[in-house]
Design a protein around this motif. Structure first.
Motif, PDB file in Angstrom:
ATOM      1  N   HIS A  90     -81.702 -48.003  47.584  1.00  0.00           N
ATOM      2  CA  HIS A  90     -81.200 -46.694  47.161  1.00  0.00           C
ATOM      3  C   HIS A  90     -79.675 -46.658  47.048  1.00  0.00           C
ATOM      4  O   HIS A  90     -79.094 -45.590  46.938  1.00  0.00           O
ATOM      5  N   LEU A  91     -79.055 -47.811  47.055  1.00  0.00           N
ATOM      6  CA  LEU A  91     -77.599 -47.868  47.085  1.00  0.00           C
ATOM      7  C   LEU A  91     -76.957 -47.150  45.910  1.00  0.00           C
ATOM      8  O   LEU A  91     -76.013 -46.389  46.086  1.00  0.00           O
ATOM      9  N   SER A  92     -77.463 -47.350  44.706  1.00  0.00           N
ATOM     10  CA  SER A  92     -76.847 -46.696  43.543  1.00  0.00           C
ATOM     11  C   SER A  92     -76.951 -45.177  43.670  1.00  0.00           C
ATOM     12  O   SER A  92     -76.016 -44.453  43.328  1.00  0.00           O
ATOM     13  N   ARG A  93     -78.051 -44.673  44.204  1.00  0.00           N
ATOM     14  CA  ARG A  93     -78.213 -43.236  44.395  1.00  0.00           C
ATOM     15  C   ARG A  93     -77.260 -42.712  45.476  1.00  0.00           C
ATOM     16  O   ARG A  93     -76.690 -41.632  45.338  1.00  0.00           O
ATOM     17  N   ILE A  94     -77.091 -43.486  46.541  1.00  0.00           N
ATOM     18  CA  ILE A  94     -76.183 -43.097  47.617  1.00  0.00           C
ATOM     19  C   ILE A  94     -74.754 -43.012  47.097  1.00  0.00           C
ATOM     20  O   ILE A  94     -74.033 -42.051  47.362  1.00  0.00           O
ATOM     21  N   VAL A  95     -74.342 -44.011  46.311  1.00  0.00           N
ATOM     22  CA  VAL A  95     -72.988 -44.031  45.755  1.00  0.00           C
ATOM     23  C   VAL A  95     -72.791 -42.855  44.805  1.00  0.00           C
ATOM     24  O   VAL A  95     -71.771 -42.167  44.864  1.00  0.00           O
ATOM     25  N   LEU A  96     -73.747 -42.597  43.943  1.00  0.00           N
ATOM     26  CA  LEU A  96     -73.648 -41.489  42.996  1.00  0.00           C
ATOM     27  C   LEU A  96     -73.543 -40.155  43.736  1.00  0.00           C
ATOM     28  O   LEU A  96     -72.729 -39.302  43.379  1.00  0.00           O
ATOM     29  N   PHE A  97     -74.323 -39.980  44.787  1.00  0.00           N
ATOM     30  CA  PHE A  97     -74.266 -38.756  45.585  1.00  0.00           C
ATOM     31  C   PHE A  97     -72.880 -38.558  46.178  1.00  0.00           C
ATOM     32  O   PHE A  97     -72.315 -37.466  46.117  1.00  0.00           O
ATOM     33  N   GLU A  98     -72.304 -39.620  46.739  1.00  0.00           N
ATOM     34  CA  GLU A  98     -70.973 -39.532  47.337  1.00  0.00           C
ATOM     35  C   GLU A  98     -69.911 -39.253  46.278  1.00  0.00           C
ATOM     36  O   GLU A  98     -68.972 -38.495  46.513  1.00  0.00           O
ATOM     37  N   GLN A  99     -70.043 -39.846  45.098  1.00  0.00           N
ATOM     38  CA  GLN A  99     -69.087 -39.603  44.017  1.00  0.00           C
ATOM     39  C   GLN A  99     -69.142 -38.147  43.568  1.00  0.00           C
ATOM     40  O   GLN A  99     -68.113 -37.539  43.294  1.00  0.00           O
ATOM     41  N   ARG A 100     -70.335 -37.597  43.498  1.00  0.00           N
ATOM     42  CA  ARG A 100     -70.463 -36.189  43.100  1.00  0.00           C
ATOM     43  C   ARG A 100     -69.845 -35.269  44.140  1.00  0.00           C
ATOM     44  O   ARG A 100     -69.207 -34.289  43.791  1.00  0.00           O
ATOM     45  N   LYS A 101     -70.071 -35.566  45.420  1.00  0.00           N
ATOM     46  CA  LYS A 101     -69.462 -34.750  46.489  1.00  0.00           C
ATOM     47  C   LYS A 101     -67.947 -34.794  46.385  1.00  0.00           C
ATOM     48  O   LYS A 101     -67.281 -33.767  46.505  1.00  0.00           O
ATOM     49  N   GLU A 102     -67.395 -35.971  46.147  1.00  0.00           N
ATOM     50  CA  GLU A 102     -65.947 -36.110  46.035  1.00  0.00           C
ATOM     51  C   GLU A 102     -65.421 -35.350  44.820  1.00  0.00           C
ATOM     52  O   GLU A 102     -64.371 -34.705  44.885  1.00  0.00           O
ATOM     53  N   ALA A 103     -66.135 -35.415  43.721  1.00  0.00           N
ATOM     54  CA  ALA A 103     -65.711 -34.716  42.502  1.00  0.00           C
ATOM     55  C   ALA A 103     -65.694 -33.205  42.733  1.00  0.00           C
ATOM     56  O   ALA A 103     -64.791 -32.516  42.248  1.00  0.00           O
ATOM     57  N   GLU A 104     -66.663 -32.683  43.483  1.00  0.00           N
ATOM     58  CA  GLU A 104     -66.701 -31.251  43.779  1.00  0.00           C
ATOM     59  C   GLU A 104     -65.503 -30.835  44.624  1.00  0.00           C
ATOM     60  O   GLU A 104     -64.941 -29.765  44.425  1.00  0.00           O
ATOM     61  N   VAL A 105     -65.109 -31.667  45.550  1.00  0.00           N
ATOM     62  CA  VAL A 105     -63.979 -31.371  46.407  1.00  0.00           C
ATOM     63  C   VAL A 105     -62.687 -31.338  45.594  1.00  0.00           C
ATOM     64  O   VAL A 105     -61.796 -30.533  45.845  1.00  0.00           O
ATOM     65  N   ASN A 106     -62.611 -32.194  44.585  1.00  0.00           N
ATOM     66  CA  ASN A 106     -61.394 -32.315  43.774  1.00  0.00           C
ATOM     67  C   ASN A 106     -61.326 -31.315  42.635  1.00  0.00           C
ATOM     68  O   ASN A 106     -60.400 -31.382  41.823  1.00  0.00           O
ATOM     69  N   LEU A 107     -62.294 -30.409  42.525  1.00  0.00           N
ATOM     70  CA  LEU A 107     -62.258 -29.404  41.439  1.00  0.00           C
ATOM     71  C   LEU A 107     -61.189 -28.385  41.653  1.00  0.00           C
ATOM     72  O   LEU A 107     -60.746 -27.982  42.612  1.00  0.00           O
TER      73      LEU A 107
END
Length: 70
Positions: free
Chosen positions: A53-70
């Motif tokens: 599930h590594l690709s899904r875990i990375v994508l989830f973390e990237q989305r969380k980071e993008a939300e913080v940077n909005l």
């Protein structure tokens, strides 16, 4: 140069050379985490199928980071 840091952690997806291990042991302030240690920790906290599930875990973390940077 003095940075104010009292400890450090170095993580690798492979392993460390003997000189790196020696240096870390000499300083007593550097923790080395190799793939075997990393895999053990991931298995403990994420589960043994974490690599499936590594690709899904990375994508989830990237989305969380993008939300913080909005």
């Amino acid at each position: 140069a003095e940075t104010g840091a009292s400890r450090g952690v170095v993580v690798t997806s492979s392993g460390f050379t003997s000189p790196a291990v020696f240096f870390a042991n000499q300083t007593g302030r550097i923790q080395l985490i190799d793939f075997e240690d990393l895999n053990t920790e991931f298995n403990k906290y994420i589960g043994t199928s974490w690599s499936d599930h590594l690709s899904r875990i990375v994508l989830f973390e990237q989305r969380k980071e993008a939300e913080v940077n909005l």
